[in-house]
Design a protein around this motif. Structure first.
Motif, PDB file in Angstrom:
ATOM      1  N   ALA A  95       0.851  -1.189   0.000  1.00  0.00           N
ATOM      2  CA  ALA A  95       0.000   0.000   0.000  1.00  0.00           C
ATOM      3  C   ALA A  95       0.886   1.238   0.000  1.00  0.00           C
ATOM      4  CB  ALA A  95      -0.912   0.007   1.216  1.00  0.00           C
ATOM      5  N   GLU A 113      -4.852  -4.953   7.272  1.00  0.00           N
ATOM      6  CA  GLU A 113      -3.715  -4.058   7.077  1.00  0.00           C
ATOM      7  C   GLU A 113      -2.575  -4.441   8.005  1.00  0.00           C
ATOM      8  OE1 GLU A 113      -2.581   0.721   7.169  1.00  0.00           O
ATOM      9  OE2 GLU A 113      -4.681   0.057   7.249  1.00  0.00           O
ATOM     10  N   ILE A 142      -7.131  -8.395  -5.356  1.00  0.00           N
ATOM     11  CA  ILE A 142      -7.103  -6.973  -5.013  1.00  0.00           C
ATOM     12  C   ILE A 142      -6.046  -6.288  -5.860  1.00  0.00           C
ATOM     13  CG2 ILE A 142      -5.463  -7.341  -3.121  1.00  0.00           C
ATOM     14  CD1 ILE A 142      -6.802  -5.026  -1.626  1.00  0.00           C
ATOM     15  N   LEU A 144      -4.514  -2.010  -6.327  1.00  0.00           N
ATOM     16  CA  LEU A 144      -4.632  -0.588  -6.025  1.00  0.00           C
ATOM     17  C   LEU A 144      -4.393   0.214  -7.287  1.00  0.00           C
ATOM     18  CD1 LEU A 144      -2.710  -0.288  -2.628  1.00  0.00           C
ATOM     19  CD2 LEU A 144      -5.026  -1.103  -3.090  1.00  0.00           C
ATOM     20  N   HIS A 145      -5.158   1.288  -7.447  1.00  0.00           N
ATOM     21  CA  HIS A 145      -4.993   2.138  -8.624  1.00  0.00           C
ATOM     22  C   HIS A 145      -3.576   2.698  -8.662  1.00  0.00           C
ATOM     23  CE1 HIS A 145      -5.572   5.468 -11.426  1.00  0.00           C
ATOM     24  NE2 HIS A 145      -6.648   4.811 -11.860  1.00  0.00           N
ATOM     25  N   TYR A 148      -2.955   5.828  -6.624  1.00  0.00           N
ATOM     26  CA  TYR A 148      -3.658   5.659  -5.359  1.00  0.00           C
ATOM     27  C   TYR A 148      -3.417   6.816  -4.398  1.00  0.00           C
ATOM     28  CZ  TYR A 148      -5.287   3.425  -1.054  1.00  0.00           C
ATOM     29  OH  TYR A 148      -5.938   3.147   0.120  1.00  0.00           O
ATOM     30  N   PRO A 152      -7.344   7.605  -3.823  1.00  0.00           N
ATOM     31  CA  PRO A 152      -7.259   6.291  -3.171  1.00  0.00           C
ATOM     32  C   PRO A 152      -8.402   5.352  -3.557  1.00  0.00           C
ATOM     33  CG  PRO A 152      -7.954   7.956  -1.598  1.00  0.00           C
ATOM     34  CD  PRO A 152      -7.625   8.688  -2.859  1.00  0.00           C
ATOM     35  N   ARG A 153      -8.230   4.708  -4.686  1.00  0.00           N
ATOM     36  CA  ARG A 153      -9.202   3.757  -5.203  1.00  0.00           C
ATOM     37  C   ARG A 153      -8.558   2.373  -5.237  1.00  0.00           C
ATOM     38  NH1 ARG A 153      -9.696   6.193 -10.887  1.00  0.00           N
ATOM     39  NH2 ARG A 153     -11.278   4.591 -11.246  1.00  0.00           N
ATOM     40  N   LEU A 154      -9.318   1.369  -4.854  1.00  0.00           N
ATOM     41  CA  LEU A 154      -8.838   0.002  -4.947  1.00  0.00           C
ATOM     42  C   LEU A 154      -9.915  -0.855  -5.575  1.00  0.00           C
ATOM     43  CD1 LEU A 154      -9.196  -1.778  -1.537  1.00  0.00           C
ATOM     44  CD2 LEU A 154      -9.533   0.680  -1.681  1.00  0.00           C
ATOM     45  N   GLU A 169     -15.068  -1.481  -7.451  1.00  0.00           N
ATOM     46  CA  GLU A 169     -14.167  -0.425  -6.993  1.00  0.00           C
ATOM     47  C   GLU A 169     -14.611   0.077  -5.623  1.00  0.00           C
ATOM     48  OE1 GLU A 169     -13.427   4.259  -8.099  1.00  0.00           O
ATOM     49  OE2 GLU A 169     -13.865   2.861  -9.737  1.00  0.00           O
ATOM     50  N   THR A 171     -13.498   3.091  -2.490  1.00  0.00           N
ATOM     51  CA  THR A 171     -12.756   4.313  -2.223  1.00  0.00           C
ATOM     52  C   THR A 171     -12.326   4.327  -0.764  1.00  0.00           C
ATOM     53  OG1 THR A 171     -14.030   5.512  -3.893  1.00  0.00           O
ATOM     54  CG2 THR A 171     -12.825   6.827  -2.270  1.00  0.00           C
ATOM     55  N   ALA A 182     -11.185   1.604   3.760  1.00  0.00           N
ATOM     56  CA  ALA A 182     -12.051   1.577   2.582  1.00  0.00           C
ATOM     57  C   ALA A 182     -13.481   1.353   3.044  1.00  0.00           C
ATOM     58  CB  ALA A 182     -11.620   0.475   1.628  1.00  0.00           C
TER      59      ALA A 182
END
Length: 432
Positions: A95, A113, A142, A144-145, A148, A152-154, A169, A171, A182
């Motif tokens: 991340a 996390e 999963i 992550l954009h 990000y 912060p988009r995953l 998606e 946020t 998220a």
């Protein structure tokens, strides 16, 4: 009790197989058992520090090539625990924003996390109320954009309560205590795929260097792909899909103009590659942009495929081929137009291949440019030279003694592994 534990590599293999064979075969190899609630796999005995490179191979139990145990890749490695306490973890990503921050997905639907080696008590997100988990189903992928930190988009891939595939998606934003989470309420569904059987769901997600989201889908299940999904272009099953999640349209996603079937009315425009059975894990080489795919075999061969950067529209051959061998028909199959694996191995060395990254870190120079992959049943870690097209005989780099369900990279390009049964995230490091 009163009996000394046999802790040899062979004994660890036997114990792991006894306790995990039913689950692992179901999770990836395609023989789904009766569905259960969100599973808590039986953990094998923790073997302690893993053996270093070049273990003696297991006896040959079925036809298939024998991976080289003293091959051209001379690296002595081991795994060290980063964090444990997870329940059926199946994937890990780095991340952005902190050097030692990881997101780990648990099959039952939680995203956990890890910060500085500590598993946080409160999940980063909990999607379990919308996920059907058990066997090969659950929260499976999963990504992550790429931007990000700015947005912060995953993106997640899971099986919903009906057992169908959902790619959606989420946020992320700071919660009331200032910790980034998220929000499950932010979910925006991009894509759903009807699943005719409970197995072969694929599940991997990865952004390519082109910025497009790649989605790995299995052939939908059933032995031998009975509906020929992998070769058909009118279905999203048995494919690598490629979509634009940054489109300005009202549509949930866009189709990249160079997708190979974007202008074909008889094909699904999302398709980037096809002819895959169950591509459980995929990874892009952060240096070259090549896409590496571990495709789980039917019953005899596991395979590692590659789509070189800039190449689209490859047919990886299922179900004409299993590995480099004819499957349907079992002899004399037509190989015209097929892209055969870079590497394969027989079922004597495992039952479910796990594709992984090409090593681009600094800690293990001997592994630079090596494409890594593992087997969830045997716990073996393999490598091949990423620059060579093959066919190559994989080198056995490490006998981990753990059911490795996924491989990933941390922020520095070092390799992470996920222990499905032991509930741990581990890092590959040089052996002492």
């Amino acid at each position: 009790m009163g009996r000394e534990m046999d802790d040899t590599p062979a004994a660890r293999h036997r114990a792991m197989r006894r306790t995990l064979t039913a689950l692992l075969a179901a999770v990836l190899a395609g023989c789904a058992p009766a569905e259960t609630p969100a599973p808590v796999p039986t953990a094998p005995p923790t073997p302690g520090p893993a053996a270093t490179a070049s273990p003696a191979p297991m006896p040959t139990l079925s036809p298939g090539p024998t991976p080289a145990t003293n091959g051209p890749i001379a690296a002595r490695v081991r795994l060290e625990v980063v964090a444990d306490g997870l329940v059926a973890p199946v994937g890990v990503v780095a991340a952005p924003g902190a050097a030692e921050r990881l997101l780990v997905i648990e099959q039952a639907g939680r995203i956990r996390e890890v910060r500085d080696g500590r598993l946080l008590d409160v999940p980063f997100a909990d999607l379990s109320d919308r996920i059907r988990s058990g066997g090969e189903r659950g929260l499976l992928g999963i990504a992550l954009h790429p931007a990000y930190l700015e947005h912060p988009r995953l993106f997640v891939n899971y099986t919903d309560l009906e057992g169908d595939t959902v790619v959606s998606e989420l946020t992320a934003a700071p919660d009331d205590e200032g910790t980034e989470r998220a929000d499950p309420g932010s979910e925006r569904i991009l894509l759903t795929i009807d699943q005719p059987y409970p197995n072969h769901n694929g599940g991997a997600l990865a952004f390519g260097p082109d910025g497009f989201l790649h989605i790995a889908t299995g052939d939908g299940g059933g032995g031998g792909d009975p509906q020929d999904h992998a070769e058909r272009l009118d279905t999203l099953l048995g494919k690598i899909l490629r979509i634009d999640v940054d489109t300005d349209d009202a549509q949930p996603y866009g189709i990249p103009a160079d997708n190979p079937f974007a202008g074909d009315p008889t094909a699904r425009p999302e398709i980037a590659h096809f002819g895959l059975r169950n591509p459980w894990r995929i990874a892009f080489d952060r240096e070259t942009g090549d896409l590496w795919i571990g495709d789980v075999g039917q019953g005899r061969y596991e395979e590692l495929d590659v789509a070189r950067a800039g190449t689209l529209g490859l047919d990886f051959g299922w179900d004409r081929l299993e590995g480099r061998h004819c499957f349907e028909p079992d002899t004399g199959c037509d190989r015209t137009g097929l892209t055969e694996p870079v590497a394969e191995y027989g079922r004597s060395f495992g039952c479910s291949v796990v594709g992984g990254p090409v090593y681009r870190g600094d800690a293990i120079p001997e592994l630079t440019g090596v494409a890594l992959f593992a087997d969830v049943c045997s716990g073996l870690l393999f490598g091949v030279r990423a620059a060579d097209d093959g066919p190559q005989e994989p080198t056995v780099l490490l006998e981990t003694g753990r059911p490795i369900a996924s491989l990933g990279e941390d922020a520095d390009g070092e390799i992470l592994a996920v222990d499905l049964g032991g509930g741990a995230v581990l890092r590959l490091v040089p052996a002492a």
